[in-house]
Design a protein around this motif. Sequence first.
Motif, PDB file in Angstrom:
ATOM      1  N   ILE A   1       0.765  -1.385  -0.007  1.00 39.09           N
ATOM      2  CA  ILE A   1      -0.001  -0.059   0.002  1.00 39.09           C
ATOM      3  C   ILE A   1       0.929   1.268   0.027  1.00 39.09           C
ATOM      4  CG2 ILE A   1      -1.501   1.334   1.384  1.00 39.09           C
ATOM      5  CD1 ILE A   1      -2.782  -1.576   2.405  1.00 39.09           C
ATOM      6  N   ALA A   2       1.780   1.269   0.947  1.00 34.47           N
ATOM      7  CA  ALA A   2       2.711   2.302   0.808  1.00 34.47           C
ATOM      8  C   ALA A   2       3.695   2.592  -0.361  1.00 34.47           C
ATOM      9  CB  ALA A   2       3.698   2.136   1.811  1.00 34.47           C
ATOM     10  N   ALA A   3       3.897   1.538  -1.318  1.00 35.96           N
ATOM     11  CA  ALA A   3       4.575   1.675  -2.479  1.00 35.96           C
ATOM     12  C   ALA A   3       3.709   2.300  -3.331  1.00 35.96           C
ATOM     13  CB  ALA A   3       5.080   0.180  -2.792  1.00 35.96           C
ATOM     14  N   LEU A   4       2.284   1.859  -3.503  1.00 36.47           N
ATOM     15  CA  LEU A   4       1.342   2.420  -4.306  1.00 36.47           C
ATOM     16  C   LEU A   4       1.023   3.803  -4.093  1.00 36.47           C
ATOM     17  CD1 LEU A   4      -1.017  -0.864  -4.698  1.00 36.47           C
ATOM     18  CD2 LEU A   4       0.295   0.069  -6.467  1.00 36.47           C
ATOM     19  N   GLN A   5       1.105   4.225  -2.731  1.00 32.41           N
ATOM     20  CA  GLN A   5       0.665   5.502  -2.442  1.00 32.41           C
ATOM     21  C   GLN A   5       1.983   6.496  -2.655  1.00 32.41           C
ATOM     22  OE1 GLN A   5      -0.074   4.646   1.656  1.00 32.41           O
ATOM     23  NE2 GLN A   5      -2.367   4.959   1.535  1.00 32.41           N
ATOM     24  N   LYS A   6       3.204   5.960  -2.457  1.00 30.22           N
ATOM     25  CA  LYS A   6       4.348   6.868  -2.895  1.00 30.22           C
ATOM     26  C   LYS A   6       4.730   6.925  -4.367  1.00 30.22           C
ATOM     27  CE  LYS A   6       6.228   5.752   1.815  1.00 30.22           C
ATOM     28  NZ  LYS A   6       7.300   5.157   2.374  1.00 30.22           N
ATOM     29  N   GLY A   7       4.077   6.047  -5.264  1.00 30.95           N
ATOM     30  CA  GLY A   7       4.305   5.862  -6.600  1.00 30.95           C
ATOM     31  C   GLY A   7       5.696   5.175  -6.836  1.00 30.95           C
TER      32      GLY A   7
ATOM     33  N   ILE B   1       5.683   2.160  -7.246  1.00 33.83           N
ATOM     34  CA  ILE B   1       5.242   1.269  -8.563  1.00 33.83           C
ATOM     35  C   ILE B   1       3.965   1.773  -9.216  1.00 33.83           C
ATOM     36  CG2 ILE B   1       6.274  -0.970  -7.561  1.00 33.83           C
ATOM     37  CD1 ILE B   1       3.472  -1.669  -6.703  1.00 33.83           C
ATOM     38  N   ALA B   2       3.630   1.508 -10.467  1.00 36.37           N
ATOM     39  CA  ALA B   2       2.669   2.266 -10.943  1.00 36.37           C
ATOM     40  C   ALA B   2       1.330   1.629 -10.728  1.00 36.37           C
ATOM     41  CB  ALA B   2       2.927   1.768 -12.528  1.00 36.37           C
ATOM     42  N   GLY B   3       1.335   0.503 -10.411  1.00 35.14           N
ATOM     43  CA  GLY B   3      -0.062  -0.246  -9.973  1.00 35.14           C
ATOM     44  C   GLY B   3      -0.038  -1.602  -9.530  1.00 35.14           C
ATOM     45  N   ALA B   4      -1.118  -2.208  -9.405  1.00 33.53           N
ATOM     46  CA  ALA B   4      -1.216  -3.409  -8.727  1.00 33.53           C
ATOM     47  C   ALA B   4      -2.586  -4.292  -9.369  1.00 33.53           C
ATOM     48  CB  ALA B   4      -0.948  -3.746  -7.536  1.00 33.53           C
TER      49      ALA B   4
ATOM     50  N   ASN C   1      -5.288   3.036  -9.324  1.00 35.81           N
ATOM     51  CA  ASN C   1      -4.065   2.160  -9.838  1.00 35.81           C
ATOM     52  C   ASN C   1      -4.216   0.860  -9.501  1.00 35.81           C
ATOM     53  OD1 ASN C   1      -3.273   2.883  -7.460  1.00 35.81           O
ATOM     54  ND2 ASN C   1      -1.043   3.285  -7.989  1.00 35.81           N
ATOM     55  N   VAL C   2      -5.085   0.198  -8.720  1.00 36.16           N
ATOM     56  CA  VAL C   2      -5.515  -1.059  -8.530  1.00 36.16           C
ATOM     57  C   VAL C   2      -6.684  -1.581  -8.982  1.00 36.16           C
ATOM     58  CG1 VAL C   2      -5.774  -2.323  -6.326  1.00 36.16           C
ATOM     59  CG2 VAL C   2      -4.001  -0.550  -6.149  1.00 36.16           C
ATOM     60  N   ILE C   3      -6.284  -2.868  -9.394  1.00 41.56           N
ATOM     61  CA  ILE C   3      -7.567  -3.827  -9.515  1.00 41.56           C
ATOM     62  C   ILE C   3      -7.856  -4.954  -8.564  1.00 41.56           C
ATOM     63  CG2 ILE C   3      -8.740  -5.166 -11.335  1.00 41.56           C
ATOM     64  CD1 ILE C   3      -7.224  -3.721 -13.595  1.00 41.56           C
TER      65      ILE C   3
END
Length: 320
Positions: free
Chosen positions: A241-247, A249-252, A273-275
């Motif tokens: 979650i932190a990696a997604l919030q900080k950018g 990584i691009a998505g998951a 950016n999450v499915i």
Amino acid sequence: MNSRKLVITQNLERKLMEQITDIIPDWNIIMGKDREIWQDHLHDAEIIAGWKKGMEKDCLGPHSKLKWIQTWSAGVNSLPLDSLEARNIFLTSANGVHAYPISETIFGLMLSLTRKIHTYVRNQQERKWHHSGMKLEMHEKTVGIIGVGTIGKEAAKIAKAFGMKVLGVRHSGEPQPFVDEMYTTNQLDDVLPQCDYVVVTLPLTKDTTRLFGAEQFGLMKSSAFFINIGRGEIVIEKDLIAALQKGQIAGAGLDVFEQEPLPTDSPLWEMDNVIITPHTSGSTQHYDQRVIEDILIPNLKNYLSSNQPAVNLVDFTKGY
């Protein structure tokens, strides 16, 4: 003399039951999803097809006749592996049944994230005509398949149709078809920086639990997408979650989670950016047929002739 007993905790089509009955016509076969149907038969069942939570008391007691369990799932981490090993009970999984549906889900998630299909579905619901920054292609990118088992091999084959470079990670590191470069699990951190897509297809074991955390997400490209159809506990969810919030990584694309159902207050639900899919990547109309015809029946024939099933026999030392 009491007949030998097979308990099947599923509702099977008649043609599948007939195939089993043809092999063991003298056995007592108990079949049905409702616990009331098979509960009183567990203590003297020789084979159980479809392990259910709470069976331990009846199946692993001192007078149990259980010799073999055929699971209805690929993962076996929820079973009492230490107790089964101590009692020399054979355990075979449904590994391989999911290769087609899960590989389709993997590429459905990869394509949706890349071509913003999930974004356009949201736009459609709002009647909004918007480009949404569409620009990415999947062709000729690099995918890292973490766990090149049956599912990973099928995913690698499909990736080649997109002209992708395929990096594979497996405990043995042995070369595999459609995989350009193979690595061992110890080399995971060398693989991650190279990938445009990281696909986790690993089983949950002592070695894979919490394998992906802040360090691993920090090694990935900021443009990379992370796909997990293995098990939720392989990932430290708060770090993802932190990696997604900080950018970072691009998505998951996520089918599995640390806690299932995914809590309604999880930030993952609200991320553009999450499915999210609800642990359904292995669902298919052909599931029971493949378990019976590709695994249970060959194993049953082998068990009758040599007292040991052979297909998908779990190695307790590995946990899969």
